[in-house]
Every structure is written in C-alpha cells, then in structure tokens.
Enzyme design. Structure first.
Site, PDB file in Angstrom:
ATOM      1  N   TYR A  38       9.460  13.807  -7.928  1.00 59.10           N
ATOM      2  CA  TYR A  38      10.308  14.994  -7.780  1.00 59.10           C
ATOM      3  C   TYR A  38      10.981  14.933  -6.413  1.00 59.10           C
ATOM      4  O   TYR A  38      10.853  15.802  -5.570  1.00 59.10           O
ATOM      5  CB  TYR A  38       9.508  16.300  -7.966  1.00 59.10           C
ATOM      6  CG  TYR A  38      10.392  17.401  -8.498  1.00 59.10           C
ATOM      7  CD1 TYR A  38      10.877  17.353  -9.794  1.00 59.10           C
ATOM      8  CD2 TYR A  38      10.763  18.472  -7.695  1.00 59.10           C
ATOM      9  CE1 TYR A  38      11.718  18.336 -10.284  1.00 59.10           C
ATOM     10  CE2 TYR A  38      11.609  19.460  -8.175  1.00 59.10           C
ATOM     11  CZ  TYR A  38      12.075  19.377  -9.482  1.00 59.10           C
ATOM     12  OH  TYR A  38      12.913  20.352  -9.955  1.00 59.10           O
ATOM     13  N   HIS A  40      13.254  14.560  -3.098  1.00 57.44           N
ATOM     14  CA  HIS A  40      14.273  15.378  -2.441  1.00 57.44           C
ATOM     15  C   HIS A  40      14.787  14.615  -1.219  1.00 57.44           C
ATOM     16  O   HIS A  40      14.408  13.449  -0.978  1.00 57.44           O
ATOM     17  CB  HIS A  40      13.721  16.758  -2.071  1.00 57.44           C
ATOM     18  CG  HIS A  40      12.423  16.716  -1.331  1.00 57.44           C
ATOM     19  ND1 HIS A  40      12.294  16.145  -0.083  1.00 57.44           N
ATOM     20  CD2 HIS A  40      11.180  17.139  -1.673  1.00 57.44           C
ATOM     21  CE1 HIS A  40      11.054  16.255   0.313  1.00 57.44           C
ATOM     22  NE2 HIS A  40      10.344  16.839  -0.625  1.00 57.44           N
ATOM     23  N   GLU A  41      15.607  15.272  -0.448  1.00 55.34           N
ATOM     24  CA  GLU A  41      16.272  14.626   0.687  1.00 55.34           C
ATOM     25  C   GLU A  41      15.254  14.110   1.722  1.00 55.34           C
ATOM     26  O   GLU A  41      15.522  13.144   2.434  1.00 55.34           O
ATOM     27  CB  GLU A  41      17.245  15.636   1.295  1.00 55.34           C
ATOM     28  CG  GLU A  41      18.385  15.118   2.109  1.00 55.34           C
ATOM     29  CD  GLU A  41      19.092  13.877   1.573  1.00 55.34           C
ATOM     30  OE1 GLU A  41      19.395  12.988   2.404  1.00 55.34           O
ATOM     31  OE2 GLU A  41      19.361  13.778   0.366  1.00 55.34           O
ATOM     32  N   HIS A  43      12.343  12.702   0.976  1.00 58.35           N
ATOM     33  CA  HIS A  43      11.965  11.370   0.476  1.00 58.35           C
ATOM     34  C   HIS A  43      13.118  10.382   0.692  1.00 58.35           C
ATOM     35  O   HIS A  43      12.893   9.224   1.039  1.00 58.35           O
ATOM     36  CB  HIS A  43      11.644  11.423  -1.022  1.00 58.35           C
ATOM     37  CG  HIS A  43      10.500  12.326  -1.377  1.00 58.35           C
ATOM     38  ND1 HIS A  43      10.665  13.501  -2.078  1.00 58.35           N
ATOM     39  CD2 HIS A  43       9.177  12.217  -1.129  1.00 58.35           C
ATOM     40  CE1 HIS A  43       9.496  14.068  -2.258  1.00 58.35           C
ATOM     41  NE2 HIS A  43       8.566  13.317  -1.688  1.00 58.35           N
ATOM     42  N   GLY A 153       6.201  11.247   5.826  1.00 56.73           N
ATOM     43  CA  GLY A 153       6.888  12.337   6.504  1.00 56.73           C
ATOM     44  C   GLY A 153       5.940  13.090   7.429  1.00 56.73           C
ATOM     45  O   GLY A 153       4.761  13.271   7.120  1.00 56.73           O
ATOM     46  N   ASP A 156       3.678  16.430   6.505  1.00 57.08           N
ATOM     47  CA  ASP A 156       2.232  16.345   6.263  1.00 57.08           C
ATOM     48  C   ASP A 156       1.605  15.663   7.475  1.00 57.08           C
ATOM     49  O   ASP A 156       1.098  14.536   7.389  1.00 57.08           O
ATOM     50  CB  ASP A 156       1.971  15.545   4.993  1.00 57.08           C
ATOM     51  CG  ASP A 156       2.512  16.245   3.766  1.00 57.08           C
ATOM     52  OD1 ASP A 156       2.010  17.322   3.442  1.00 57.08           O
ATOM     53  OD2 ASP A 156       3.464  15.718   3.161  1.00 57.08           O
ATOM     54  N   ARG A 193       7.341  21.455  -3.796  1.00 63.17           N
ATOM     55  CA  ARG A 193       6.776  22.731  -4.255  1.00 63.17           C
ATOM     56  C   ARG A 193       7.717  23.914  -4.023  1.00 63.17           C
ATOM     57  O   ARG A 193       7.433  25.013  -4.512  1.00 63.17           O
ATOM     58  CB  ARG A 193       5.435  22.991  -3.565  1.00 63.17           C
ATOM     59  CG  ARG A 193       4.335  22.048  -4.040  1.00 63.17           C
ATOM     60  CD  ARG A 193       2.962  22.465  -3.546  1.00 63.17           C
ATOM     61  NE  ARG A 193       1.897  21.768  -4.236  1.00 63.17           N
ATOM     62  CZ  ARG A 193       1.241  20.709  -3.755  1.00 63.17           C
ATOM     63  NH1 ARG A 193       1.555  20.211  -2.574  1.00 63.17           N
ATOM     64  NH2 ARG A 193       0.275  20.148  -4.453  1.00 63.17           N
TER      65      ARG A 193
HETATM   66  O1  PAF Z   1       2.433  12.935   0.537  1.00 64.57           O
HETATM   67  C1  PAF Z   1       2.328  12.684  -0.684  1.00 64.57           C
HETATM   68  O2  PAF Z   1       3.266  12.834  -1.468  1.00 64.57           O
HETATM   69  C2  PAF Z   1       0.986  12.222  -1.240  1.00 64.57           C
HETATM   70  O3  PAF Z   1      -0.062  12.823  -0.588  1.00 64.57           O
HETATM   71  C3  PAF Z   1       0.843  10.698  -1.210  1.00 64.57           C
HETATM   72  C4  PAF Z   1       0.848  10.160   0.215  1.00 64.57           C
HETATM   73  C5  PAF Z   1       1.959  10.051  -2.011  1.00 64.57           C
HETATM   74  C6  PAF Z   1      -0.496  10.284  -1.855  1.00 64.57           C
HETATM   75  O4  PAF Z   1      -0.570  10.699  -3.171  1.00 64.57           O
END
Ligand code: PAF
Length: 301
Positions: A38, A40-41, A43, A153, A156, A193
């Site tokens: 899913y 987005h910018e 990613h 990113g 997190d 989300r």
């Molecule tokens: O940050 C995320 O999207 C997830 O925690 C990851 C690193 C892909 C692991 O499932």
C-alpha cells in the site's frame, strides 16, 4: 521489472545477477526496500534513494502477520498490489518480492529474532511482541536478498534503532540507510494507515506534527527547557483535541532509546534526541517523531 513470491526464487535470481556482473568484472550492489505494501510517497522516497545508490533494487511487499497483535489491524491492513506495481515500475524497481504467508512461514515458526531492551519502551510497551515479528521477518528478508543496503524510514525510528542493533549484534553484512520522514503539505506524516482516518480525525491528527514542530521551536528558541516541560506542553496541545487518545509522548536518546534526565535542560545534552509519540484517533494508532541534534530535514510532498 519482475515479480516473484517464492523465497528460493528470489535468492537464486539475485545470485544469478551477481554472477552475471562478476563475469563482466563488476561488483553488483543490491538495495532492498522492505515494505508491507500500500505504497505511498514515503516508500517512493526509499525506492528513489535505493535506485540512486545501487545496481539492483528489490522491493519486498509482505504484510507480516507475526508483527501484529491479536487485536490489531492485520485483517483490514490496506492492500493494493496493482497500484504498488505501478509505483514500483515508476521508481525503477528491478524485482518485486511479494510472498504470501505460506511462502514466508511454510511451517509453524520455532525461531524468532529478539532484540532486548530497545523493544520494551515506546511502541513496544503497547505492542508486545511487535518488534520480535519485525526483526524476525527483516532478518529473513536480509538472508534471502543478501542486499548491500536496506532502506528504512525514520518515521518508525524505534524500528530503525532496533534493526540497527540486530544488524550489529548478529554481524550482518548490510548497511541500513535511514531516510527522512515524508509529510503531506499540512504536516501529517505519510502512513498506509492514514486511509483509516475520517475527515474529522485527519484534521485533528495534524496536532501530532504541530506539537512536534512546536517542540522544535521551544528547543531552538534558546529557552532552557527540560524534557519534562516539553512533554507537558505537548501533552496539553494534543489532549485539547477531543478525539485524541494519547498512548505516549517520549523524549529519549537516539538510537539507544534511553530516557533522558527529566530535569536537565535539553539544550545541555549533546547526543541526538528522539521526540516520539503515539496517539489513537478512533481505532487508528498513529506515530510520529522528530530528531533533535541531528541533520534530519523534514521532507514534504
Ligand atoms: O516498516 C514496515 O513496513 C515493516 O515493519 C517492515 C520493516 C516491512 C517489516 O515487516
């Protein structure tokens, strides 16, 4: 761009590419961008960086069940593979690895990768076992793709701190590349989300970035301010939104995630400091953060 779901196929495709490059006397650099899809910018910014820095870019898309708690949103986590494929193509991805749960966990898992201490506070307190799921799946992905670099990113930030510790502790031969948070023009940090939010919740959720940017201003103003006072002011700002339910507002050292002396002026501390928060709007838990004493620049879309 090719797509595969079989872990063995991913491993041999990358080996093959490395052999091909070696035959031509070149060393192939592989960049991995692990995601849950899913896209987005935010990613896209990871993919762009990976594209700039590597010869082969691998995007993994896997909604990892073992990092979700029993009452979390695994079943309704947003998915749109077709849209993800289009974005991946636009960003020059070479391989999409999109396994199913059976591909990644064909037999009940008896092994997990667990990082101690760093995983107990912040999001770890409200989501027990979450980071074990993350470290387990990321170490599997790192073993399968054997990338030179993997991109994560800073939204997190705790995840990045935990994964860096894992890579160091297990002598993994990969560089983790932290990438800045990408925000909407009004400040909301991008997250898959965010689609869960109603218009009213989204409007109120702007208080998260606003309170973090205010904190940066208090810090920059030269006023001697303690972590306790920053937390109190941020709490007041966020709690003024009727729909906001605060999970935590924390100020810790980064990446060690240790609490700071509550009564020491924050300007006297020299290490990078993480201001992080998690707040629920209805059933949606959002996280956001800023780093102080660091060169992180917020990126807007
Ligand atoms: O940050 C995320 O999207 C997830 O925690 C990851 C690193 C892909 C692991 O499932």
């Amino acid at each position: 761009m090719i797509q595969m779901s079989n872990p063995a196929e991913l491993r041999s495709a990358i080996k093959e590419e490395r052999f091909k490059a070696a035959r031509e006397g070149k060393e192939l650099k592989v960049g991995l961008v692990p995601t849950m899809g899913y896209l987005h910018e935010g990613h896209a910014s990871l993919l762009r960086k990976a594209r700039e820095e590597n010869d082969l870019v691998v995007l993994s898309i896997f909604v990892n069940p073992i990092q979700f708690g029993p009452n979390e949103d695994l079943d309704r986590y947003p998915r749109d593979l077709e849209r993800d494929q289009a974005l991946a193509k636009r960003e020059g991805v070479d391989i999409i690895f999109a396994p199913g749960t059976q591909d990644m966990y064909p037999t009940p898992t008896k092994t997990k990768v667990q990082v101690a201490e760093l995983t107990t506070g912040l999001c770890g307190a409200a989501r027990p076992g979450h980071f074990d799921g993350v470290t387990t799946v990321v170490s599997k992905l790192l073993h399968l793709a054997s990338p030179d670099r993997a991109y994560f990113g800073l939204k997190d930030a705790q995840q990045l701190a935990v994964l860096s510790q894992m890579v160091r502790d297990l002598n993994m031969d990969v560089e983790l590349v932290p990438c800045p948070i990408v925000r909407e023009a009004d400040g909301l940090a991008l997250s898959s989300r965010n689609v869960y939010l109603t218009a009213e919740q989204r409007e109120e959720a702007l208080v998260l970035s606003r309170s973090l940017f205010e904190a940066r201003k208090w810090y920059d103003s030269g006023e001697s301010i303690t972590p306790r006072e920053i937390r109190r002011r941020m709490h007041d700002l966020i709690a003024a939104q009727p729909l906001a339910e605060i999970d935590y507002i924390e100020i810790v050292s980064f990446p060690s995630l240790e609490p700071l002396a509550e009564n020491t002026a924050i300007q006297e501390l020299t290490q990078p400091i993480l201001l992080a928060l998690a707040v629920k709007f209805g059933g949606t838990r959002l996280i956001d953060n800023i780093l102080l004493h660091s060169n992180e620049v917020p990126v807007h879309v």
